[in-house]
Design a protein around this motif. Structure first.
Motif, short mmCIF file in Angstrom:
data_model
loop_
_atom_site.label_atom_id
_atom_site.label_comp_id
_atom_site.label_asym_id
_atom_site.label_seq_id
_atom_site.Cartn_x
_atom_site.Cartn_y
_atom_site.Cartn_z
N VAL A 1 104.17 62.56 45.42
CA VAL A 1 105.56 62.94 45.66
C VAL A 1 106.52 61.94 45.01
N ALA A 2 106.14 60.67 45.00
CA ALA A 2 107.02 59.63 44.47
C ALA A 2 107.07 59.60 42.94
N VAL A 3 106.23 60.41 42.30
CA VAL A 3 106.05 60.32 40.84
C VAL A 3 106.74 61.47 40.12
N ASP A 4 107.43 61.13 39.04
CA ASP A 4 107.91 62.12 38.09
C ASP A 4 106.74 62.44 37.16
N GLY A 5 106.11 63.57 37.37
CA GLY A 5 104.89 63.92 36.64
C GLY A 5 105.05 64.08 35.15
N GLU A 6 106.29 64.14 34.67
CA GLU A 6 106.53 64.23 33.24
C GLU A 6 106.68 62.86 32.59
N ARG A 7 106.66 61.80 33.41
CA ARG A 7 106.82 60.44 32.88
C ARG A 7 105.71 59.55 33.45
N VAL A 8 104.56 59.65 32.83
CA VAL A 8 103.40 58.88 33.27
C VAL A 8 102.85 58.08 32.09
N GLY A 9 102.48 56.84 32.34
CA GLY A 9 101.85 56.00 31.33
C GLY A 9 100.65 55.28 31.92
N SER A 10 100.04 54.42 31.13
CA SER A 10 98.89 53.65 31.61
C SER A 10 98.84 52.31 30.92
#
Length: 234
Positions: A105-114
């Motif tokens: 819920v806390a994550v913007d799924g369109e802005r993910v990195g690693s």
């Protein structure tokens, strides 16, 4: 700062993700932290917290399974090689961890990195090579052996932070990785730190005969480079 363990099951094993993020409301971009060969530890969890201090959801993933950790070189190598020698399994576990983090819920799924360290550097780059919808993937002193060629074109931008004297990622591996990136039209950068060996970000690395030596200057430079890179793309 909010901190929690997110548990899930994949295949016949239990896994969890150590998640840290600011108390302010989100959603916000997330960064997976891929652990070194011994499994998720205090170092990886500390990097998740450092990322949260930069405003991200820091998510230290677990690729071995709950309670499975290396305690010496032999057990660390055995855990790592069980995945490296089984590319479909490694990719499946990375995908599962990515989906768990992306769906928070806390994550913007369109802005993910690693990001990743050592074995985790290989995993961070593999997330991009698999064509998963990440925006930015960073490798700190990562293993650069290409392994099984993949036909997917990386959508994520990649940053390789590399020690010039790293015996575990020799010039031949760097060259082979560059050729693979050319083949798949990958968008990548390479930063090389002189007089720097493997594991240069880890203050506990102090075994020159094994090729693992902490380098404070390279550690600071590489973290600054990562911070700028993630800021540009996330």
């Amino acid at each position: 700062m909010h901190q929690e363990l997110i548990s899930y099951r994949h295949g016949d094993a239990d896994f969890d993700v150590h998640v840290v993020f600011p108390d302010e409301t989100g959603p916000r971009p997330a960064v997976l932290v891929c652990h070194a060969w011994g499994g998720r530890d205090a170092f990886a969890e500390g990097k998740a917290r450092a990322l949260a201090e930069l405003g991200y959801v820091g998510a230290a993933i677990d690729l071995y399974g709950v309670g499975r950790r290396g305690t010496d070189r032999a057990s660390c190598e055995a855990l790592m090689m069980a995945l490296v020698s089984d590319p479909p399994l490694l990719r499946a576990r990375l995908s599962a961890a990515f989906e768990q983090v992306r769906g928070l819920v806390a994550v913007d799924g369109e802005r993910v990195g690693s990001i990743g360290f050592c074995f985790g550097g290989l995993c961070s780059l593999l997330l991009a090579r698999m064509g998963l919808p990440l925006r930015a993937c960073v490798s700190f002193h990562g293993l650069l052996k290409v392994g099984e060629p993949l036909e997917s074109r990386p959508s994520a931008k990649m940053l390789v932070l590399h020690g010039q004297d790293d015996p575990m990622a020799p010039p031949s591996d760097v060259g082979a990785f560059a050729e693979e990136m050319k083949r798949v039209d990958g968008d990548w950068q390479l930063h090389v730190y002189p007089k720097t060996m493997h594991a240069f970000t880890n203050p506990d690395a102090n075994d020159a005969s094994f090729g693992t030596v902490y380098n404070e200057r390279a550690a600071k430079r590489s973290w600054a480079a990562m911070t700028h890179f993630l800021g540009d793309h996330l």
